[in-house]
Design a protein around this motif. Structure first.
Motif, PDB file in Angstrom:
ATOM      1  N   UNK A 343       0.827  -1.204   0.000  1.00 12.99           N
ATOM      2  CA  UNK A 343       0.000   0.000   0.000  1.00 12.99           C
ATOM      3  C   UNK A 343       0.862   1.255   0.000  1.00 12.99           C
ATOM      4  N   UNK A 344       1.932   1.248   0.774  1.00 13.76           N
ATOM      5  CA  UNK A 344       2.789   2.422   0.887  1.00 13.76           C
ATOM      6  C   UNK A 344       3.497   2.747  -0.416  1.00 13.76           C
ATOM      7  N   UNK A 345       3.934   1.737  -1.158  1.00 14.36           N
ATOM      8  CA  UNK A 345       4.690   1.978  -2.396  1.00 14.36           C
ATOM      9  C   UNK A 345       3.799   1.931  -3.634  1.00 14.36           C
ATOM     10  N   UNK A 346       2.486   1.932  -3.407  1.00 12.14           N
ATOM     11  CA  UNK A 346       1.507   2.036  -4.501  1.00 12.14           C
ATOM     12  C   UNK A 346       1.520   0.833  -5.432  1.00 12.14           C
ATOM     13  N   UNK A 347       1.849  -0.335  -4.905  1.00  7.79           N
ATOM     14  CA  UNK A 347       1.809  -1.562  -5.701  1.00  7.79           C
ATOM     15  C   UNK A 347       0.396  -2.116  -5.633  1.00  7.79           C
ATOM     16  N   UNK A 348      -0.524  -1.413  -6.275  1.00  3.01           N
ATOM     17  CA  UNK A 348      -1.947  -1.707  -6.144  1.00  3.01           C
ATOM     18  C   UNK A 348      -2.419  -2.825  -7.058  1.00  3.01           C
ATOM     19  N   UNK A 349      -1.648  -3.118  -8.078  1.00  2.00           N
ATOM     20  CA  UNK A 349      -2.039  -4.166  -9.009  1.00  2.00           C
ATOM     21  C   UNK A 349      -1.941  -5.518  -8.298  1.00  2.00           C
TER      22      UNK A 349
END
Length: 474
Positions: A343-349
């Motif tokens: 979540x913090x590093x925007x790895x949303x995929x």
């Protein structure tokens, strides 16, 4: 004030350009804010590190997107420091898990993935560092078309990396005019020079807006030329007492590494060589072996039908499957599979499980290039600055093989082979060649030089960027 129609048109154009510029700035500010990493779990509070991460689409049709992690330089004037793109090899290993989190990034994953420590010898001390998970299918990078994963080869990877950089510069235009360098290790011995060649070629035909200010590249323990690399593996194993005389003699007698189709006696001999390496760590022959259930790259050579051409090609190529040390790579896998980290590093995929190395890519990758020497010759003539460094304790891509292929380039020596020093000790050796190529060895380092010898690695990186000679005296 009464304006003529011509002046009105001029002012309208100026106003329109200003509006577009402001919109572009607003877009970039918005992108930067959305990319900025905040509250990274376990991140050390001191020093303050500014970093960004996210996805860049490189193919609209297949929704192919590559994941990046970018760190601003920690120097007093980051705005003046160059931009460096880091690529790990494999094919299939993560630049996040290795380069960023285990080798030369500002943070290292420790204690079974539960803590980050600050790396005082990080390369962000000298440059703005951009880590790219490439090719697609590595780490968090993804595609909506499974056919992409079946078509991976060096050209495919270079084109995606080029499209990534063009799009990334559009997103971060303040870095577009910086000196740009490419760096990497292992199979990045293919990735880095091939991307450099593509940028060099495209700079001559693309519009000015797509120009990339490429200055050179630096690669460590790089896979470069099949003939010389495999000759180096065999000679290194014998000269470092890994294999006995009779096995060395048998392999020398039966193997002609100029040809891709090895004879059956050669396959058997080389299979035995790699089995000998299973007893130690092929990536750092003097380091303790990590005795966990994780298998090293060398253990892969103990199975399979080597009569099959496809399997034999796999046998020849697979080397960096789990990287240097499965202990710390396991720490990275634990950390980057944490929900709060993603979540913090925007790895949303959605990725079922983030892996340090995607083994399926290694198995299906289409190896189409056996030698990078023509590319080196072209880029040396183009005037690029090129450094090759080699940890001299690496058995998989050993310094002997690297010296073989560097000599095969036929370059005139500018500065003779000499020792260089760090902290009053020999750090390694260095030779400079006419045309801009430099070969540097790092004494006591294995396949991952920044991990094994972080101080020496930072010293040579600083010398590469700034043009300062490595010390010739203690």
């Amino acid at each position: 004030m009464d304006l003529t129609p011509r002046k009105k048109l001029k002012y309208l154009i100026i106003i329109s350009l200003l509006v577009l510029s402001l919109r572009h700035q607003d877009y970039n500010i918005e992108a930067h804010n959305s990319d900025r990493v905040v509250n990274l779990p376990e991140q050390p509070s001191n020093p303050e590190v500014s970093h960004f991460s996210g996805y860049v689409n490189v193919n609209q049709e297949n929704t192919r997107s590559l994941f990046f992690w970018f760190f601003e330089a920690l120097s007093e004037s980051p705005s003046t420091r160059p931009l460096v793109l880091w690529l790990n090899g494999g094919p299939g290993c993560s630049s996040i898990g290795y380069g960023a989190a285990s080798e030369l990034g500002p943070f290292r994953v420790a204690e079974n993935g539960t803590r980050l420590t600050f790396n005082q010898y990080s390369w962000v001390q000298e440059a703005n560092m951009l880590f790219l998970e490439s090719p697609v299918g590595v780490g968090y990078s993804y595609t909506n078309s499974s056919s992409d994963l079946d078509n991976l080869n060096d050209s495919f990877v270079a084109e995606d990396a080029y499209n990534f950089m063009v799009a990334w510069f559009a997103r971060y235009p303040q870095y577009k005019s910086r000196d740009f360098f490419i760096a990497g290790e292992s199979y990045a011995g293919h990735y880095a020079p091939q991307l450099a060649e593509l940028i060099y070629d495209m700079n001559k035909v693309k519009p000015k807006d797509s120009f990339i200010n490429l200055k050179g590249f630096i690669v460590g323990n790089p896979l470069t030329d099949d003939e010389y690399d495999f000759k180096g593996i065999l000679d290194y194993a014998w000269s470092h007492a890994v294999i006995p005389d009779n096995l060395y003699d048998t392999a020398k007698r039966n193997c002609n590494f100029k040809f891709s189709n090895w004879s059956e006696p050669c396959i058997i001999a080389m299979k035995t060589v790699f089995r000998k390496y299973e007893e130690i760590d092929i990536y750092n022959i003097y380091a303790p072996k990590c005795n966990t259930n994780s298998s090293s790259g060398a253990s892969l050579f103990g199975a399979g039908d080597y009569k099959s051409p496809a399997t034999k090609d796999w046998f020849k190529r697979v080397t960096w499957f789990e990287g240097y040390d499965p202990c710390y790579s396991n720490y990275a896998e634990i950390y980057f599979n944490r929900v709060d980290v993603r979540s913090s590093i925007h790895a949303t995929r959605a990725v079922s499980r983030w892996k340090t190395c995607n083994n399926s890519i290694l198995r299906t990758y289409n190896f189409t290039v056996s030698s990078m020497l023509p590319t080196y010759s072209k880029l040396i003539k183009a005037g690029l600055k090129i450094w090759v460094y080699s940890g001299d304790a690496d058995g998989r891509l050993p310094v002997i093989g690297t010296r073989y292929w560097v000599e095969a380039l036929g370059l005139s020596v500018k500065s003779e082979w000499r020792s260089w020093f760090h902290n009053h000790q020999v750090g390694g050796r260095i030779t400079e060649y006419e045309g801009g190529l430099t070969l540097v060895t790092v004494r006591g380092a294995g396949h991952l030089v920044p991990l094994n010898k972080p101080e020496e690695a930072l010293a040579l990186f600083r010398s590469f960027l700034n043009g300062q000679e490595l010390p010739s005296r203690p």
